[in-house]
Scaffold this motif. Structure first.
Motif, PDB file in Angstrom:
ATOM      1  N   PRO A 138       5.651   6.179   7.329  1.00  0.00           N
ATOM      2  CA  PRO A 138       6.231   5.850   8.804  1.00  0.00           C
ATOM      3  C   PRO A 138       5.191   5.312   9.602  1.00  0.00           C
ATOM      4  O   PRO A 138       5.543   4.378  10.656  1.00  0.00           O
ATOM      5  N   ASN A 139       3.798   5.597   9.802  1.00  0.00           N
ATOM      6  CA  ASN A 139       2.767   5.372  10.259  1.00  0.00           C
ATOM      7  C   ASN A 139       2.161   4.017   9.715  1.00  0.00           C
ATOM      8  O   ASN A 139       1.205   4.295   9.220  1.00  0.00           O
ATOM      9  N   LEU A 140       2.697   3.060   9.679  1.00  0.00           N
ATOM     10  CA  LEU A 140       2.492   1.770   9.032  1.00  0.00           C
ATOM     11  C   LEU A 140       1.123   1.252   9.171  1.00  0.00           C
ATOM     12  O   LEU A 140       0.279   1.062   8.429  1.00  0.00           O
ATOM     13  N   GLU A 141       0.773   1.281  10.569  1.00  0.00           N
ATOM     14  CA  GLU A 141      -0.558   0.601  10.999  1.00  0.00           C
ATOM     15  C   GLU A 141      -1.668   1.568  10.746  1.00  0.00           C
ATOM     16  O   GLU A 141      -2.880   0.882  10.593  1.00  0.00           O
ATOM     17  N   ALA A 142      -1.555   2.831  10.172  1.00  0.00           N
ATOM     18  CA  ALA A 142      -2.943   3.466   9.748  1.00  0.00           C
ATOM     19  C   ALA A 142      -3.106   3.797   8.371  1.00  0.00           C
ATOM     20  O   ALA A 142      -3.919   4.170   7.848  1.00  0.00           O
ATOM     21  N   SER A 143      -1.963   3.081   7.592  1.00  0.00           N
ATOM     22  CA  SER A 143      -1.973   3.286   6.087  1.00  0.00           C
ATOM     23  C   SER A 143      -2.113   1.796   5.412  1.00  0.00           C
ATOM     24  O   SER A 143      -1.212   0.702   5.707  1.00  0.00           O
ATOM     25  N   LEU A 144      -2.874   1.712   4.353  1.00  0.00           N
ATOM     26  CA  LEU A 144      -2.798   0.631   3.449  1.00  0.00           C
ATOM     27  C   LEU A 144      -2.269   1.027   2.169  1.00  0.00           C
ATOM     28  O   LEU A 144      -2.766   2.183   1.615  1.00  0.00           O
ATOM     29  N   PHE A 145      -1.328   0.401   1.697  1.00  0.00           N
ATOM     30  CA  PHE A 145      -0.824   0.883   0.409  1.00  0.00           C
ATOM     31  C   PHE A 145      -1.280   0.039  -0.733  1.00  0.00           C
ATOM     32  O   PHE A 145      -1.434  -1.384  -0.671  1.00  0.00           O
ATOM     33  N   MET A 146      -1.500   0.550  -1.969  1.00  0.00           N
ATOM     34  CA  MET A 146      -2.303   0.082  -2.979  1.00  0.00           C
ATOM     35  C   MET A 146      -1.295   0.226  -4.356  1.00  0.00           C
ATOM     36  O   MET A 146      -1.312   1.434  -4.596  1.00  0.00           O
ATOM     37  N   ILE A 147      -0.971  -0.748  -4.896  1.00  0.00           N
ATOM     38  CA  ILE A 147      -0.118  -0.505  -6.159  1.00  0.00           C
ATOM     39  C   ILE A 147      -1.052  -1.115  -7.413  1.00  0.00           C
ATOM     40  O   ILE A 147      -1.321  -2.076  -7.170  1.00  0.00           O
ATOM     41  N   ALA A 148      -1.462  -0.285  -8.077  1.00  0.00           N
ATOM     42  CA  ALA A 148      -2.556  -0.781  -9.182  1.00  0.00           C
ATOM     43  C   ALA A 148      -2.034  -0.464 -10.415  1.00  0.00           C
ATOM     44  O   ALA A 148      -2.234   0.753 -11.215  1.00  0.00           O
ATOM     45  N   GLY A 149      -1.642  -1.498 -11.072  1.00  0.00           N
ATOM     46  CA  GLY A 149      -0.999  -1.506 -12.330  1.00  0.00           C
ATOM     47  C   GLY A 149      -1.804  -2.752 -13.077  1.00  0.00           C
ATOM     48  O   GLY A 149      -3.072  -2.800 -13.249  1.00  0.00           O
ATOM     49  N   THR A 150      -1.026  -3.498 -13.817  1.00  0.00           N
ATOM     50  CA  THR A 150      -1.593  -4.776 -14.364  1.00  0.00           C
ATOM     51  C   THR A 150      -2.372  -5.516 -13.491  1.00  0.00           C
ATOM     52  O   THR A 150      -3.509  -5.711 -13.786  1.00  0.00           O
ATOM     53  N   SER A 151      -1.871  -5.632 -12.194  1.00  0.00           N
ATOM     54  CA  SER A 151      -2.923  -6.212 -11.218  1.00  0.00           C
ATOM     55  C   SER A 151      -2.583  -5.055 -10.092  1.00  0.00           C
ATOM     56  O   SER A 151      -2.170  -4.291 -10.163  1.00  0.00           O
ATOM     57  N   THR A 152      -3.642  -5.449  -9.094  1.00  0.00           N
ATOM     58  CA  THR A 152      -3.500  -4.761  -7.820  1.00  0.00           C
ATOM     59  C   THR A 152      -3.025  -5.472  -6.689  1.00  0.00           C
ATOM     60  O   THR A 152      -3.577  -6.393  -6.260  1.00  0.00           O
ATOM     61  N   CYS A 153      -2.099  -4.630  -6.057  1.00  0.00           N
ATOM     62  CA  CYS A 153      -1.744  -5.407  -4.872  1.00  0.00           C
ATOM     63  C   CYS A 153      -1.588  -4.225  -3.709  1.00  0.00           C
ATOM     64  O   CYS A 153      -1.556  -3.304  -3.735  1.00  0.00           O
ATOM     65  N   TYR A 154      -1.950  -4.826  -2.542  1.00  0.00           N
ATOM     66  CA  TYR A 154      -2.146  -4.457  -1.486  1.00  0.00           C
ATOM     67  C   TYR A 154      -1.161  -4.776  -0.370  1.00  0.00           C
ATOM     68  O   TYR A 154      -0.948  -5.985   0.073  1.00  0.00           O
ATOM     69  N   MET A 155      -0.794  -3.670   0.660  1.00  0.00           N
ATOM     70  CA  MET A 155       0.297  -4.189   1.539  1.00  0.00           C
ATOM     71  C   MET A 155       0.067  -3.347   2.796  1.00  0.00           C
ATOM     72  O   MET A 155      -0.399  -2.277   3.001  1.00  0.00           O
TER      73      MET A 155
END
Length: 543
Positions: free
Chosen positions: A254-271
């Motif tokens: 819920p604290n979006l501004e403090a968190s970087l999301f990383m989905i690391a599979g075939t490629s890596t995406c950051y949100m």
């Protein structure tokens, strides 16, 4: 299990599989899941796109999952679909209105395809820098719009044919709505508030972009316009998004501004999400204003690296020692971990210090961000004739270093240039989230950043997030509100880095080494780009 049980469906179409989960609509508990393989194909000699999938195979895989899960025995309230950033192409049969895969069953231009190089150059010349800044500075061939332009140049001249072009997730959701008579109103193509298509995909752009820049011909339609599903009265809502966003919804804080999301599979995406809606971050895609909610009060920024998961896969396929291990039937990751521990015990030094003169740069399929350079490729300094398991171990460790340096570069990029971003934690999901050695390195090179990952069902976060999206659409809520209602922290654990990275003086030396190797990482990227410029300048002079 009966028709009175209300459920929601979550669908995640990755690069090689389709996963479907059924959730209790009222308590969000996973009731059952099914999975089917969905291949992608590659042929570098093809005149058209080089990487592709077949929409017929994707839909058939989902139908098989639905049959296994017996969805007709439930009251389905919602269905959320997430899929890769691929482009699906169809010709409309003017006699009955049916969609026919075009030019044949190989009709999905896979996200990994980078054939649209010339089209990118054209777009980057035609578009204003103000527009390009939403895309990290320029279009790259992986995006949907260059793929669309590639198709227009090659196939749209026959005015007797009517074409429909979809972002893959949108097509899958539409086709499921048609097959199962679900409401597809939420899939109607809408212009984004800022007039920019999310992540450069085909839909969501302003009409002026389609008309004035793309010169979209009258026989080409983006999305569902002109298609009548006749399902508006259905109480089952279907909705869709890019797969990386679905994974983000499932584990987002819920604290979006403090968190970087990383989905690391075939490629890596950051949100990264923020209530700041106007700031652009050089080298980062965004801000996009209609992903978390439709009123433009929250912005989303995205970054990514192509084919990170395939780096290690390629090493295992190409290295003689790796092939020998795999033929033996042993778990290659377990063998490598044992090898690392044996080497460190014997030499009384970190494996990274022993591999100090090996330097790997791994943009095998080009760089998305922050360089936006599709011509970037892999390079390795330290090659020798050694093909032993020791050499395999050193190369594996060098690849993990590269992946950790990439993550540091992305974090530094997000926090630079007066962006206002101050990232306190990294939330990770995807297959690479299971690699404790990689996560330990990421923590180490990022000054001990806190890392959180799902405590179970790591591979199902995309399914969960897609379910959340479908439910939010059915209840006429914003996905940001669903995220806030769900306590993702209850389903997450804080990752504890390997203790071997925290041992006394060796840890200090290791940090010094990795700091220097990070600078070398940046220099290798800079030098490669310089080499490309020198060669291009020489050829231009010659020509």
């Amino acid at each position: 299990m009966n028709e009175c049980q209300h459920v929601g469906i979550g669908i995640d179409i990755g690069s090689s599989s389709a996963r479907v989960g059924i959730y209790d609509y009222y308590n969000d508990v996973l009731l059952a899941m099914a999975q089917e393989p969905v291949p992608y194909y590659h042929d570098s000699s093809k005149k058209s796109w080089k990487f592709w999938q077949k929409s017929t195979e994707i839909i058939k895989a989902l139908q098989n999952c639905f049959q296994e899960l017996k969805i007709t025995q439930y009251n389905v309230r919602s269905c959320g679909v997430s899929a890769t950033c691929s482009l699906a192409i169809f010709q409309k049969d003017l006699t009955n209105g049916n969609l026919i895969p075009y030019p044949n069953e190989d009709n999905v231009i896979f996200w990994m395809d980078s054939s649209a190089v010339d089209e990118c150059e054209w777009l980057n010349e035609k578009c204003s820098q103000q527009l390009l800044d939403y895309l990290g500075g320029k279009f790259i061939p992986e995006m949907g719009i260059p793929k669309l332009k590639y198709f227009l140049n090659e196939h749209s001249h026959n005015q007797e044919k009517q074409f429909h072009i979809f972002d893959l997730h949108q097509y899958i959701a539409y086709e499921l709505g048609r097959l199962y008579r679900w409401n597809t109103d939420e899939l109607s193509a809408r212009e984004n508030i800022n007039g920019i298509g999310n992540d450069g995909e085909a839909s969501g752009w302003s009409s002026s972009f389609y008309n004035d820049i793309m010169k979209l011909p009258s026989n080409v339609t983006i999305g569902l316009t002109g298609l009548n599903s006749n399902n508006s009265s259905s109480t089952t809502t279907v909705c869709s998004c890019i797969d990386s966003y679905a994974s983000w919804f499932a584990v987002s804080s819920p604290n979006l501004e403090a968190s970087l999301f990383m989905i690391a599979g075939t490629s890596t995406c950051y949100m990264y999400g923020s209530p700041v809606t106007t700031t652009k971050i050089p080298g980062v895609w965004g801000p996009f204003d209609t992903i978390l909610e439709t009123n433009g009060n929250y912005s989303v920024y995205t970054a990514g690296q192509s084919c990170t998961g395939k780096l290690i896969e390629h090493l295992f396929k190409s290295h003689p020692a790796a092939r020998k291990i795999q033929r033996s039937g042993e778990d290659i990751y377990e063998v490598l971990e044992n090898s690392i521990q044996d080497i460190e015990k014997k030499n009384r030094k970190s494996i990274h210090i022993l591999a100090k003169h090996m330097f790997f740069y791994g943009d095998y399929e080009g760089n998305r961000t922050p360089f936006a350079d599709s011509q970037m490729r892999g390079s390795f300094i330290g090659e020798s004739t050694d093909t032993s398991i020791l050499n395999l171990t050193y190369k594996y460790v060098s690849m993990l270093e590269f992946l950790s340096f990439q993550t540091k570069l992305i974090i530094d990029t997000f926090q630079g240039q007066n962006s206002g971003a101050r990232i306190e934690e990294l939330r990770v999901s995807g297959s690479q989230a299971k690699n404790g050695r990689l996560l330990s390195l990421i923590s180490l090179v990022n000054d001990g950043i806190k890392i959180k990952r799902p405590n179970e069902n790591i591979d199902l976060m995309g399914v969960m997030g897609a379910y959340m999206l479908g439910k939010s659409a059915n209840e006429k809520k914003q996905i940001i509100d669903i995220i806030r209602e769900r306590d993702a922290n209850a389903d997450s654990e804080e990752f504890e880095p390997f203790g071997t990275y925290q041992l006394g003086n060796d840890c200090i030396l290791l940090k010094r080494l990795l700091s220097v190797k990070y600078r070398i990482h940046l220099d290798m990227a800079k030098q490669q780009q310089q080499y490309h410029r020198l060669v291009d300048e020489a050829l231009n002079v010659t020509n």
